[in-house]
Design a protein around this motif. Structure first.
Motif, PDB file in Angstrom:
ATOM      1  N   MET A 431       0.865  -1.174   0.000  1.00 21.72           N
ATOM      2  CA  MET A 431       0.000   0.000   0.000  1.00 21.72           C
ATOM      3  C   MET A 431       0.904   1.227   0.000  1.00 21.72           C
ATOM      4  O   MET A 431       1.641   1.468   0.974  1.00 21.72           O
ATOM      5  N   ILE A 432       0.886   2.009  -1.051  1.00 21.01           N
ATOM      6  CA  ILE A 432       1.722   3.199  -1.187  1.00 21.01           C
ATOM      7  C   ILE A 432       0.888   4.416  -0.810  1.00 21.01           C
ATOM      8  O   ILE A 432      -0.218   4.615  -1.354  1.00 21.01           O
ATOM      9  N   THR A 433       1.428   5.225   0.107  1.00 20.30           N
ATOM     10  CA  THR A 433       0.771   6.461   0.544  1.00 20.30           C
ATOM     11  C   THR A 433       1.464   7.641  -0.110  1.00 20.30           C
ATOM     12  O   THR A 433       2.681   7.798  -0.003  1.00 20.30           O
ATOM     13  N   VAL A 434       0.667   8.497  -0.796  1.00 17.27           N
ATOM     14  CA  VAL A 434       1.194   9.684  -1.472  1.00 17.27           C
ATOM     15  C   VAL A 434       0.466  10.903  -0.930  1.00 17.27           C
ATOM     16  O   VAL A 434      -0.769  10.947  -0.933  1.00 17.27           O
ATOM     17  N   ASN A 435       1.264  11.895  -0.432  1.00 18.77           N
ATOM     18  CA  ASN A 435       0.681  13.136   0.088  1.00 18.77           C
ATOM     19  C   ASN A 435       1.360  14.284  -0.628  1.00 18.77           C
ATOM     20  O   ASN A 435       2.533  14.591  -0.384  1.00 18.77           O
ATOM     21  N   THR A 436       0.671  14.932  -1.518  1.00 19.02           N
ATOM     22  CA  THR A 436       1.253  16.035  -2.294  1.00 19.02           C
ATOM     23  C   THR A 436       1.355  17.313  -1.492  1.00 19.02           C
ATOM     24  O   THR A 436       2.114  18.217  -1.865  1.00 19.02           O
ATOM     25  N   VAL A 437       0.603  17.392  -0.412  1.00 18.71           N
ATOM     26  CA  VAL A 437       0.650  18.620   0.397  1.00 18.71           C
ATOM     27  C   VAL A 437       1.993  18.760   1.089  1.00 18.71           C
ATOM     28  O   VAL A 437       2.626  19.826   1.113  1.00 18.71           O
ATOM     29  N   ILE A 438       2.436  17.667   1.672  1.00 19.52           N
ATOM     30  CA  ILE A 438       3.722  17.702   2.404  1.00 19.52           C
ATOM     31  C   ILE A 438       4.817  16.991   1.615  1.00 19.52           C
ATOM     32  O   ILE A 438       5.886  16.713   2.155  1.00 19.52           O
ATOM     33  N   ASN A 439       4.508  16.650   0.341  1.00 21.66           N
ATOM     34  CA  ASN A 439       5.490  15.989  -0.524  1.00 21.66           C
ATOM     35  C   ASN A 439       6.058  14.733   0.140  1.00 21.66           C
ATOM     36  O   ASN A 439       7.274  14.576   0.308  1.00 21.66           O
ATOM     37  N   PHE A 440       5.081  13.808   0.480  1.00 16.23           N
ATOM     38  CA  PHE A 440       5.469  12.573   1.176  1.00 16.23           C
ATOM     39  C   PHE A 440       5.065  11.382   0.330  1.00 16.23           C
ATOM     40  O   PHE A 440       4.001  11.355  -0.302  1.00 16.23           O
ATOM     41  N   ARG A 441       5.928  10.374   0.348  1.00 20.81           N
ATOM     42  CA  ARG A 441       5.629   9.094  -0.309  1.00 20.81           C
ATOM     43  C   ARG A 441       6.232   7.989   0.536  1.00 20.81           C
ATOM     44  O   ARG A 441       7.423   7.993   0.819  1.00 20.81           O
ATOM     45  N   GLY A 442       5.406   7.061   0.957  1.00 18.77           N
ATOM     46  CA  GLY A 442       5.850   5.927   1.755  1.00 18.77           C
ATOM     47  C   GLY A 442       4.992   4.718   1.484  1.00 18.77           C
ATOM     48  O   GLY A 442       3.979   4.782   0.770  1.00 18.77           O
ATOM     49  N   SER A 443       5.385   3.580   2.030  1.00 22.44           N
ATOM     50  CA  SER A 443       4.638   2.352   1.771  1.00 22.44           C
ATOM     51  C   SER A 443       4.646   1.444   2.992  1.00 22.44           C
ATOM     52  O   SER A 443       5.515   1.557   3.853  1.00 22.44           O
ATOM     53  N   SER A 444       3.643   0.529   2.986  1.00 23.93           N
ATOM     54  CA  SER A 444       3.558  -0.536   3.981  1.00 23.93           C
ATOM     55  C   SER A 444       3.260  -1.823   3.230  1.00 23.93           C
ATOM     56  O   SER A 444       2.626  -1.812   2.162  1.00 23.93           O
ATOM     57  N   VAL A 445       3.680  -2.952   3.778  1.00 28.21           N
ATOM     58  CA  VAL A 445       3.543  -4.246   3.100  1.00 28.21           C
ATOM     59  C   VAL A 445       2.841  -5.229   4.021  1.00 28.21           C
ATOM     60  O   VAL A 445       3.130  -5.282   5.224  1.00 28.21           O
ATOM     61  N   ILE A 446       1.917  -5.996   3.425  1.00 33.43           N
ATOM     62  CA  ILE A 446       1.362  -7.174   4.101  1.00 33.43           C
ATOM     63  C   ILE A 446       1.969  -8.392   3.414  1.00 33.43           C
ATOM     64  O   ILE A 446       1.792  -8.585   2.199  1.00 33.43           O
ATOM     65  N   ARG A 447       2.714  -9.165   4.169  1.00 37.34           N
ATOM     66  CA  ARG A 447       3.326 -10.385   3.626  1.00 37.34           C
ATOM     67  C   ARG A 447       2.343 -11.538   3.871  1.00 37.34           C
ATOM     68  O   ARG A 447       2.240 -12.071   4.972  1.00 37.34           O
ATOM     69  N   LEU A 448       1.591 -11.879   2.820  1.00 37.45           N
ATOM     70  CA  LEU A 448       0.510 -12.865   2.919  1.00 37.45           C
ATOM     71  C   LEU A 448       1.028 -14.223   2.490  1.00 37.45           C
ATOM     72  O   LEU A 448       1.489 -14.403   1.358  1.00 37.45           O
ATOM     73  N   ARG A 449       0.939 -15.200   3.427  1.00 39.36           N
ATOM     74  CA  ARG A 449       1.327 -16.574   3.105  1.00 39.36           C
ATOM     75  C   ARG A 449       0.054 -17.392   2.892  1.00 39.36           C
ATOM     76  O   ARG A 449      -0.779 -17.503   3.791  1.00 39.36           O
ATOM     77  N   ILE A 450      -0.092 -17.938   1.663  1.00 40.97           N
ATOM     78  CA  ILE A 450      -1.296 -18.700   1.270  1.00 40.97           C
ATOM     79  C   ILE A 450      -0.930 -20.177   1.185  1.00 40.97           C
ATOM     80  O   ILE A 450      -0.008 -20.546   0.451  1.00 40.97           O
ATOM     81  N   TYR A 451      -1.707 -21.017   1.924  1.00 37.05           N
ATOM     82  CA  TYR A 451      -1.485 -22.445   1.920  1.00 37.05           C
ATOM     83  C   TYR A 451      -2.632 -23.103   1.118  1.00 37.05           C
ATOM     84  O   TYR A 451      -3.802 -23.044   1.528  1.00 37.05           O
ATOM     85  N   VAL A 452      -2.300 -23.695  -0.006  1.00 35.84           N
ATOM     86  CA  VAL A 452      -3.301 -24.365  -0.868  1.00 35.84           C
ATOM     87  C   VAL A 452      -3.365 -25.833  -0.462  1.00 35.84           C
ATOM     88  O   VAL A 452      -2.339 -26.530  -0.468  1.00 35.84           O
ATOM     89  N   SER A 453      -4.582 -26.310  -0.107  1.00 35.89           N
ATOM     90  CA  SER A 453      -4.759 -27.684   0.352  1.00 35.89           C
ATOM     91  C   SER A 453      -4.615 -28.673  -0.806  1.00 35.89           C
ATOM     92  O   SER A 453      -4.651 -28.294  -1.986  1.00 35.89           O
TER      93      SER A 453
END
Length: 457
Positions: A431-453
């Motif tokens: 998920m990338i966060t962009v804020n043009t007001v304060i000229n900010f760009r950052g991201s967060s990650v969800i590391r999803l592990r999927i187990y298929v039966s």
């Protein structure tokens, strides 16, 4: 005295002999002192313009005056019903008064007493006896009938009937054989013979004592030809097999039915055939439900039926489980909870790295139908002037997934291709966060592990 009304002969009876009704009616005129008025007898109507009694044509005024094979013939003062094939009738009734009525003036009546004249004539089939009464003539006894030698003469009131013996009927003066088979005398099979008939029954039936109707034979009680079950039917029988068996081509014997070969949906996992029956089995990690066909996952983690250590976390899957090791965050990340790592902003090594990594686990069944929404991701905080971009950062080399943004701060992970198991997949959802007001760009990650039966259930 009023003159007798004229009653037409009965029609529709083919045995009735030709009969001709002859009636003589005289007109009665009554005169009162100072005023003369003429009255007409039955069969005549007064014509006011001429003052005369005119004949009524009953064949036109009376609906269905004669029925059946009889025809109506108008007479002066009455009408006749005669057979259409009557050889005797040659013309209209002879009457001295041909149109206008009444006849010449009646004689002057005696004071206060009108003079009435009546002529009595017996109908055809009757004769006058000594008491001046009309009595029936027995044409059969006097041999004055016209029945042919093949017929039987039966006297009736006013006539006679020519009848035939049993098995014959009268047609155009001749006794012809009755085809009883044509008229359904027998319930099933019929053979006609002169003056009679013979009935028989189809296979599976017997003739009743009445010689006409048939009764079903219960083969199941008399011979029971079936190997297992016998069901009697109307005129036959049917063999039935016990559950788990099927009837062979001879319609009598039964053989084991392989229920498993009929449908792959009979059991959710595996079908095992047995003589006369079958049963369903489930793979390891499942139990058979009460419907005896469906398999349900055994939660090994809940029942403590697993091999995970005390340091590991047991994660239940469809048909199994996973032992998950404790989280260890890699440099330069720091562990801030059991499933979250954070990269401090003051650390220069975190400049191009996601601010946080959140670890999540989920399982899906093998061959799940697609497309399918399997995971939702959204921002926990919304800042003024900021917007968010969602994407799959890594792990989607086979292009089985894509991110669909569902709102300003949310997106859904969609499975686009069915995945066969067993298989483990790890996706980094960013998920990338962009804020043009304060000229900010950052991201967060969800590391999803999927187990298929391994199985699709």
């Amino acid at each position: 005295m009023r003159p007798r009304s004229i009653k037409p002969m009965r029609s529709g009876d083919p045995r009735q002999k030709y009969m001709i009704l002859t009636v003589s009616i005289l007109t009665l005129c009554l005169t009162s002192p100072g005023h003369a008025q003429q009255q007409c007898t039955n069969g005549f109507d007064l014509d006011r313009s001429s003052g005369q009694c005119l004949d009524v044509d009953e064949c036109r005024t009376i609906p269905d005056a004669c029925r059946g094979d009889m025809m109506c013939v108008n007479q002066n003062g009455g009408y006749l019903c005669i057979p259409r094939t009557n050889p005797v009738y040659r013309g209209p009734y002879s009457n001295p008064y041909s149109g206008a009525y009444p006849p010449p003036p009646a004689p002057v009546p005696a004071p206060n007493y009108p003079t009435i004249t009546r002529t009595v004539i017996c109908r055809f089939g009757y004769q006058m006896d000594e008491g001046n009464q009309c009595v029936d003539v027995d044409e059969c006894a006097t041999d004055s009938h016209q029945c042919n030698p093949t017929q039987i003469c039966i006297n009736t009131e006013g006539g006679y009937t020519c009848s035939c013996t049993d098995g014959y009927w009268l047609l155009e003066g001749q006794c012809l054989d009755i085809d009883e088979c044509r008229y359904g005398y027998c319930q099933q099979l019929c053979a006609n013979v002169p003056g009679s008939y013979s009935c028989t029954c189809n296979p599976g039936f017997t003739l009743n004592e009445d010689g006409r109707s048939c009764q079903d034979v219960n083969e199941c009680m008399t011979e029971n030809p079936c190997v297992q079950s016998c069901i009697n039917t109307f005129g036959s029988f049917i063999c039935r097999c016990d559950p788990g068996y099927e009837l062979e081509d001879d319609g009598v014997r039964c053989s084991d039915m392989d229920e498993c070969s009929f449908s792959e949906f009979l059991c959710q996992h595996e079908c095992v055939n047995q003589p006369g029956t079958y049963y369903c089995s489930c793979p390891p990690g499942y139990i058979l439900l009460d419907d005896n066909r469906s398999c349900q996952d055994i939660n090994e983690c809940e029942h403590q039926n697993h091999t995970c250590t005390l340091q590991q976390t047991c994660y239940n899957l469809q048909g199994g489980f996973k032992c998950i090791d404790p989280l260890r965050c890699e440099e330069p990340y720091l562990q801030i909870s059991d499933n979250r790592c954070m990269c401090p902003a003051e650390n220069p090594g975190c400049r191009d790295q996601p601010f946080t990594i959140l670890y999540r686990d989920m399982d899906v069944v093998s061959g799940r139908s697609v497309p399918a929404d399997i995971f939702q991701m959204q921002a926990t905080t919304r800042y003024p002037g900021a917007y968010y971009i969602f994407q799959i950062k890594s792990g989607n080399e086979g292009r089985e997934f894509y991110m669909r943004q569902t709102g300003p701060i949310s997106a859904t992970l969609v499975m686009t291709r069915p995945i066969k198991g067993p298989r483990d997949i790890q996706l980094d959802l960013e998920m990338i966060t962009v804020n043009t007001v304060i000229n900010f760009r950052g991201s967060s990650v969800i590391r999803l592990r999927i187990y298929v039966s391994q199985h699709p259930f």
